[in-house]
Design a protein around this motif. Structure first.
Motif, PDB file in Angstrom:
ATOM      1  N   LYS A  36      43.139  41.787  40.302  1.00 20.43           N
ATOM      2  CA  LYS A  36      43.768  40.517  40.637  1.00 20.43           C
ATOM      3  C   LYS A  36      45.253  40.560  40.329  1.00 20.43           C
ATOM      4  O   LYS A  36      45.677  41.189  39.348  1.00 20.43           O
ATOM      5  CB  LYS A  36      43.112  39.349  39.901  1.00 20.43           C
ATOM      6  N   ALA A  37      46.004  39.912  41.212  1.00 25.33           N
ATOM      7  CA  ALA A  37      47.417  39.671  40.927  1.00 25.33           C
ATOM      8  C   ALA A  37      47.518  38.215  40.525  1.00 25.33           C
ATOM      9  O   ALA A  37      46.832  37.355  41.094  1.00 25.33           O
ATOM     10  CB  ALA A  37      48.255  39.946  42.161  1.00 25.33           C
ATOM     11  N   GLY A  38      48.328  37.916  39.543  1.00 27.68           N
ATOM     12  CA  GLY A  38      48.473  36.536  39.092  1.00 27.68           C
ATOM     13  C   GLY A  38      49.933  36.119  39.119  1.00 27.68           C
ATOM     14  O   GLY A  38      50.835  36.961  39.075  1.00 27.68           O
ATOM     15  N   LEU A  39      50.148  34.804  39.204  1.00 25.86           N
ATOM     16  CA  LEU A  39      51.512  34.259  39.209  1.00 25.86           C
ATOM     17  C   LEU A  39      52.328  34.839  40.346  1.00 25.86           C
ATOM     18  O   LEU A  39      53.490  35.205  40.175  1.00 25.86           O
ATOM     19  CB  LEU A  39      52.187  34.537  37.852  1.00 25.86           C
ATOM     20  N   LYS A  49      52.733  28.589  41.559  1.00 23.90           N
ATOM     21  CA  LYS A  49      52.216  28.994  40.248  1.00 23.90           C
ATOM     22  C   LYS A  49      53.334  29.398  39.300  1.00 23.90           C
ATOM     23  O   LYS A  49      53.316  29.105  38.114  1.00 23.90           O
ATOM     24  CB  LYS A  49      51.232  30.152  40.414  1.00 23.90           C
ATOM     25  N   MET A 106      53.920  27.559  35.760  1.00 23.90           N
ATOM     26  CA  MET A 106      53.856  28.258  34.479  1.00 23.90           C
ATOM     27  C   MET A 106      55.245  28.575  33.923  1.00 23.90           C
ATOM     28  O   MET A 106      55.351  29.112  32.821  1.00 23.90           O
ATOM     29  CB  MET A 106      53.068  29.567  34.618  1.00 23.90           C
ATOM     30  N   VAL A 152      51.754  39.249  37.382  1.00 26.22           N
ATOM     31  CA  VAL A 152      51.001  40.036  36.394  1.00 26.22           C
ATOM     32  C   VAL A 152      49.723  40.531  37.078  1.00 26.22           C
ATOM     33  O   VAL A 152      49.341  40.026  38.126  1.00 26.22           O
ATOM     34  CB  VAL A 152      50.651  39.175  35.157  1.00 26.22           C
ATOM     35  N   GLU A 163      41.960  27.965  41.540  1.00 27.81           N
ATOM     36  CA  GLU A 163      43.002  28.195  42.540  1.00 27.81           C
ATOM     37  C   GLU A 163      42.413  28.920  43.744  1.00 27.81           C
ATOM     38  O   GLU A 163      41.412  29.629  43.630  1.00 27.81           O
ATOM     39  CB  GLU A 163      44.183  28.972  41.943  1.00 27.81           C
ATOM     40  N   GLU A 171      42.648  31.664  46.762  1.00 25.19           N
ATOM     41  CA  GLU A 171      43.307  32.970  46.908  1.00 25.19           C
ATOM     42  C   GLU A 171      42.897  33.656  48.211  1.00 25.19           C
ATOM     43  O   GLU A 171      41.761  33.519  48.671  1.00 25.19           O
ATOM     44  CB  GLU A 171      42.947  33.877  45.728  1.00 25.19           C
ATOM     45  N   GLU A 216      39.461  31.349  42.655  1.00 26.15           N
ATOM     46  CA  GLU A 216      39.460  31.959  41.331  1.00 26.15           C
ATOM     47  C   GLU A 216      39.392  30.857  40.287  1.00 26.15           C
ATOM     48  O   GLU A 216      40.073  29.832  40.406  1.00 26.15           O
ATOM     49  CB  GLU A 216      40.701  32.818  41.055  1.00 26.15           C
ATOM     50  N   ILE A 267      40.358  30.324  36.572  1.00 24.45           N
ATOM     51  CA  ILE A 267      41.056  30.915  35.431  1.00 24.45           C
ATOM     52  C   ILE A 267      40.717  30.105  34.186  1.00 24.45           C
ATOM     53  O   ILE A 267      40.442  28.903  34.270  1.00 24.45           O
ATOM     54  CB  ILE A 267      42.585  30.982  35.649  1.00 24.45           C
ATOM     55  N   PHE A 319      46.553  26.401  27.186  1.00 24.23           N
ATOM     56  CA  PHE A 319      47.261  27.263  28.145  1.00 24.23           C
ATOM     57  C   PHE A 319      48.689  27.542  27.664  1.00 24.23           C
ATOM     58  O   PHE A 319      49.593  27.725  28.464  1.00 24.23           O
ATOM     59  CB  PHE A 319      47.294  26.631  29.552  1.00 24.23           C
ATOM     60  N   PHE A 344      51.180  30.004  26.266  1.00 19.80           N
ATOM     61  CA  PHE A 344      51.273  31.455  26.097  1.00 19.80           C
ATOM     62  C   PHE A 344      52.596  31.954  26.658  1.00 19.80           C
ATOM     63  O   PHE A 344      53.360  31.202  27.255  1.00 19.80           O
ATOM     64  CB  PHE A 344      50.109  32.148  26.818  1.00 19.80           C
ATOM     65  N   VAL A 368      49.418  36.686  28.055  1.00 19.39           N
ATOM     66  CA  VAL A 368      48.558  36.482  29.234  1.00 19.39           C
ATOM     67  C   VAL A 368      48.024  37.812  29.769  1.00 19.39           C
ATOM     68  O   VAL A 368      46.850  37.930  30.132  1.00 19.39           O
ATOM     69  CB  VAL A 368      49.352  35.746  30.333  1.00 19.39           C
ATOM     70  N   THR A 411      45.004  38.211  32.196  1.00 20.50           N
ATOM     71  CA  THR A 411      45.587  37.211  33.098  1.00 20.50           C
ATOM     72  C   THR A 411      44.661  36.006  33.316  1.00 20.50           C
ATOM     73  O   THR A 411      44.550  35.492  34.437  1.00 20.50           O
ATOM     74  CB  THR A 411      45.994  37.840  34.457  1.00 20.50           C
ATOM     75  N   SER A 412      44.011  35.591  32.244  1.00 17.62           N
ATOM     76  CA  SER A 412      43.152  34.385  32.242  1.00 17.62           C
ATOM     77  C   SER A 412      41.945  34.505  33.168  1.00 17.62           C
ATOM     78  O   SER A 412      41.281  33.494  33.461  1.00 17.62           O
ATOM     79  CB  SER A 412      43.961  33.124  32.631  1.00 17.62           C
TER      80      SER A 412
HETATM   81  O1  0L1 Z   1      45.534  34.156  38.327  1.00 17.69           O
HETATM   82  C1  0L1 Z   1      46.562  33.694  37.830  1.00 17.69           C
HETATM   83  O2  0L1 Z   1      47.568  33.393  38.487  1.00 17.69           O
HETATM   84  C2  0L1 Z   1      46.568  33.472  36.333  1.00 17.69           C
HETATM   85  C3  0L1 Z   1      47.748  34.026  35.691  1.00 17.69           C
HETATM   86  C4  0L1 Z   1      47.757  33.722  34.227  1.00 17.69           C
HETATM   87  C5  0L1 Z   1      48.405  32.459  33.868  1.00 17.69           C
HETATM   88  C6  0L1 Z   1      47.475  31.288  33.921  1.00 17.69           C
HETATM   89  O3  0L1 Z   1      46.509  31.259  33.146  1.00 17.69           O
HETATM   90  O4  0L1 Z   1      47.722  30.398  34.728  1.00 17.69           O
END
Ligand code: 0L1
Ligand code: MG
Length: 262
Positions: free
Chosen positions: A62-65, A70, A74, A80, A107, A109, A140, A142, A149, A151, A156, A161-162
């Motif tokens: 998974k790619a996050g942020l 997002k 955040m 990440v 979220e 995706e 997803e 998280i 939340f 951090f 993370v 990445t949650s």
């Molecule tokens: O999948 C995500 O974008 C999560 C990234 C980590 C930060 C969060 O918990 O929102």
């Protein structure tokens, strides 16, 4: 690296216990302010090994942020990367028990499965386009193990990445049949539209997240193998859920994905 092997193993065990006991913890950089990115990914790798040792193989990345929404939500500017495992997979139209999670958010995706290996430091969009086997939608869930939340990015990354649960949709399409930049997504909770976006919200094109993942893996001496499932990151901000909530993500040309929280 600034942390020794015992500390990395201890922090992975600490984060795993937080997840298994459904108990939030303070961010680990509070106790290890000097930890670097390599430490963070080493803790994530140790978490992955522990999960596999418990009988839950890794089934994707998974790619996050990766979306502007997002990043704004955040307050960060860097994507990440993490992994998803077999026990995180939930059925489309199924249920997730909120009591088993700390403070879940959902979220929408856009995901792909690849058909050839991708490797190297500068895997460009054309190579990724050529390597995609098919596209599928997903939700997803998280669930940061960190209190409220709260951090920083290294904490993370260490916390995978949650990553908590994911729901892959059943409608897959050839990439050639879609324009991922303009593909629209509507996210609904209990019949109300809470967020909407197009694929371009993810780094200009969702497959740019795959290029970045390949570069990330290359920097660690790894490749993205053929047959990889990759979640490219939430197109909208994440929405909090509680028992009774029904979340549906509707994708242009890709059907919908839903989950009920009990
Ligand atoms: O999948 C995500 O974008 C999560 C990234 C980590 C930060 C969060 O918990 O929102
Ligand atoms: Mg995500």
């Amino acid at each position: 690296m600034t942390l020794d092997d015992d500390t990395i193993a201890g922090l992975a065990a600490h984060l795993e216990a937080a997840e298994l006991n459904v108990r939030d913890v303070t961010k680990i950089t509070d106790d290890h302010p000097g930890m670097d990115w390599e430490d963070a990914y080493a803790i994530q790798d140790a978490l992955r090994r522990r999960r596999e040792a418990r009988g839950h193989p890794v089934v994707g990345y998974k790619a996050g942020l990766t979306s502007f929404a997002k990043m704004k939500q955040m307050g960060v500017a860097t994507p990440v990367f993490g992994f998803v495992a077999a026990d995180m997979s939930c059925q489309d139209g199924g249920e997730i028990r909120v009591a088993g999670l700390i403070h879940p958010k959902v979220e929408a995706e856009i995901c792909v499965v690849t058909k050839t290996t991708l490797s190297g430091p500068t895997c460009h969009l054309g190579q990724v386009l050529a390597a995609v086997d098919f596209v599928l939608p997903a939700l997803e869930v998280i669930d940061s193990r960190y209190r409220d939340f709260k951090f920083d990015l290294k904490s993370v990354v260490a916390d995978n990445t949650s990553a908590s649960r994911f729901v892959a949709g059943t409608c897959s399409r050839d990439l050639q049949a879609l324009d991922l930049r303009t593909l629209g997504v509507v996210l609904e909770k209990n019949g109300r539209i809470l967020a909407m976006a197009a694929g371009a919200a993810v780094l200009g094109h969702p497959l740019n997240a795959v290029s970045m993942l390949v570069a990330h893996l290359h920097a660690r001496g790894r490749v993205l193998p053929a047959g990889s499932f990759v979640m490219t990151g939430g197109v909208t901000e994440a929405i909090a859920v509680e028992p009774g909530d029904h979340v549906v993500a509707r994708y242009q040309d890709l059907g919908s994905v839903s989950i009920r929280f009990t």
